[in-house]
Design a protein around this motif. Structure first.
Motif, short mmCIF file in Angstrom:
data_model
loop_
_atom_site.label_atom_id
_atom_site.label_comp_id
_atom_site.label_asym_id
_atom_site.label_seq_id
_atom_site.Cartn_x
_atom_site.Cartn_y
_atom_site.Cartn_z
N VAL A 1 10.71 -4.87 15.35
CA VAL A 1 11.93 -5.35 14.71
C VAL A 1 12.53 -4.26 13.83
O VAL A 1 13.76 -4.09 13.79
N THR A 2 11.69 -3.50 13.13
CA THR A 2 12.22 -2.44 12.28
C THR A 2 12.95 -1.38 13.09
O THR A 2 13.94 -0.80 12.63
N ILE A 3 12.47 -1.13 14.30
CA ILE A 3 13.13 -0.15 15.15
C ILE A 3 14.44 -0.70 15.69
O ILE A 3 15.43 0.02 15.85
N ALA A 4 14.47 -2.00 15.98
CA ALA A 4 15.67 -2.62 16.56
C ALA A 4 16.75 -2.89 15.53
O ALA A 4 17.92 -3.09 15.91
N ASN A 5 16.42 -2.93 14.24
CA ASN A 5 17.38 -3.33 13.22
C ASN A 5 18.70 -2.55 13.23
O ASN A 5 19.77 -3.16 13.15
N PRO A 6 18.68 -1.20 13.31
CA PRO A 6 19.97 -0.48 13.33
C PRO A 6 20.86 -0.90 14.50
O PRO A 6 22.08 -1.05 14.34
#
Length: 536
Positions: free
Chosen positions: A53-58
């Motif tokens: 999720v942290t990678i997908a956030n942007p």
């Protein structure tokens, strides 16, 4: 005890395989190692979700037009739902069946993941993240309880070590897998990844997992206890999240913390008077269980906060892509795969005290070591500390889990599993919130000075003093059209201010880890026998 005998989790006098005499059970049903595989596939979804999720956030922010606060709720909504539901979910597993609860969590997690990917707006993404958090709460305590009631004592620590390694594999691979999917497919595909994992875990779990429950949990359910504990944890976590956004002096977190104290007091009063409490407070008569619970909170305080800031450091200060940052963090996340079974072996031989003390000592050393790195630190100065954090993480999770679940009666394994997971989530929120406030405060104190030291004129530096929130994320707030010399000064000064906050936060995390070593010294090996009602 043979492996086939280890598959049974029976009370004295119960029939072989938990089935009536003469009844044949299907091949593999109740087999401990096949059960471990099924459980591991379920928790792998949760481990992947922790990092993808942290990678997908942007990409989510760009596609859905999310503000920074809206994007934060993509993470916080899941965390909040998970934290307030874990202990009630453990009780549900003990009463209604651990297999049934685990499979319901698997289905809910996989379905909500798909619906997140199909959401057309940020509001629906956040809503389904809440549902995903509830499903994760059903899945996690039940998975530990299933292992606790399936494996014999001699093999339980090894099983928990492998369980922890599965989490480590998914956490380690998550950033790389997510980066590849986001760059080559879309952000939705990151969530669709859980669908095939969930389907395999469901099919295998239906076939091999033997149902178990607490036969003494029949009767009325402690609904007031559920409501009070959920409300108390909600108020606590909400206060921590808002404190991370606005500071601990803001009215919202202060009111939330006061409400949490009142609700916790009412919960304790309720649990002492009801016949079948949600969380039997007698569990905390065990010094080992109480100390291990506190240690999990303190351990995850430092570890979660460190991973959060290290990710910002690598991506924002060093300018790495998400995939590159994920690869650089492999010494931290990857070594966890090895550390978990080693920690299981150490716990099995020496008890949880030694690996817990070593884990927190390693954590403290890594925090203090990382607190001394500079803006342009070469990778050779980073990866040894990453390795130490990974080793510490494996030791604390495995030994801490054994200390909590192993010191609880087997028929309360689901409650104990929920307690362990709640302690971890609360510790993680504390770490990111408290250390985040320290980071923001320090950056605000030094930003103007750092900018002027790098050659930016005083009036220009003062105009950027309100950009501390961005700088605390590692972002250099260079206005469009800024001349190159001034842009360089803003970038250098901002990164130095970020490092001031980074060093302060990690120093505090190291001090907290040192305190946790004292808690580790109070922990003893669990003495409760592995027992529980096994039902087909």
């Amino acid at each position: 005890m043979t492996q086939s005998q280890g598959a049974e989790v029976l009370r004295p006098g119960a029939p072989q395989h938990g089935a009536p005499p003469g009844r044949r059970t299907r091949s593999g049903h109740g087999h401990p190692w096949l059960t471990l595989v099924a459980v591991a596939l379920g928790v792998m979804m949760v481990g992947l979700d922790a990092t993808v999720v942290t990678i997908a956030n942007p990409a989510i922010a760009q596609d859905l037009g999310a503000s920074l606060s809206g994007l934060q709720w993509v993470t916080n909504a899941y965390l909040l739902a998970l934290a307030v539901t874990l202990i009630p979910a453990g009780k549900i597993a003990d009463r209604f069946g651990r297999k049934r609860t685990f499979l319901a969590g698997v289905i809910g997690f996989a379905v909500s993941s798909v619906l997140i990917g199909l959401s057309g707006g940020l509001g629906m993404v956040i809503f389904w993240r809440v549902v995903q958090g509830f499903a994760g709460a059903l899945l996690q305590p039940a998975s530990l309880a299933i292992l606790r009631n399936t494996f014999p004592p001699a093999k339980l620590n090894a099983a928990i070590g492998i369980w922890g390694s599965t989490v480590g594999i998914s956490i380690a691979g998550g950033p790389i897998v997510a980066g590849l999917l986001v760059e080559n497919v879309n952000w939705e595909s990151v969530f669709f990844l859980n669908a095939p994992l969930g389907l395999i875990a469901l099919l295998m779990g239906v076939w091999v997992i033997r149902e178990s429950r607490d036969e003494e949990a029949a009767g009325s359910f402690d609904l007031p206890g559920v409501a009070l504990l959920t409300g108390a944890l909600f108020a606590l976590v909400w206060g921590l999240i808002k404190a991370g956004e606005n500071g601990f002096g803001d009215a919202v977190p202060l009111v939330s913390f006061a409400a949490s104290v009142v609700l916790f007091g009412a919960f304790v009063w309720n649990e002492l008077r009801v016949e079948r409490p949600l969380l039997p407070l007698g569990l905390f008569r065990s010094v080992s269980l109480s100390a291990a619970t506190g240690l999990i909170v303190l351990g995850f305080f430092g570890m979660f906060g460190t991973i959060f800031f290290i990710t910002l450091y690598l991506q924002q200060v060093h300018g790495m892509s998400p995939v590159d940052a994920g690869v650089r963090m492999l010494p931290m996340t990857g070594v966890f795969i090895i550390a978990s079974p080693v920690a299981g072996a150490l716990t099995n031989r020496f008890g949880p005290r030694l690996p817990l003390a070593l884990g927190m000592a390693f954590t403290a050393a890594a925090m203090f070591g990382l607190s001394r790195i500079g803006v342009d630190a070469p990778y050779i100065q980073l990866w040894p500390w990453f390795v130490l954090v990974g080793v510490a993480f494996g030791m604390v999770i495995v030994a801490g889990t054994e200390a909590i679940v192993g010191n609880a009666p087997a028929h309360l394994a689901g409650v104990a599993g929920g307690l362990q997971q709640t302690a971890a989530q609360v510790g993680g929120v504390l770490g990111t919130s408290v250390l985040g406030v320290l980071m923001s405060t320090k950056v605000g104190d030094v930003l103007v000075t750092r900018l002027t030291d790098q050659g930016l004129p005083g009036p220009a530096a003062e105009r950027l003093s309100g950009q501390g929130g961005l700088v605390a994320q590692g972002v250099a707030p260079v206005p469009p059209g800024t001349p190159a010399p001034a842009a360089d000064a803003i970038t250098s000064g901002s990164h130095l201010a970020f490092m001031d906050g980074f060093q302060t936060s990690l120093t505090v995390a190291g001090a907290v880890a040192l305190v946790a070593i004292l808690a580790a010294l109070l922990v003893r090996r669990g003495a409760s026998p592995v027992e529980g009602a096994a039902v087909a």
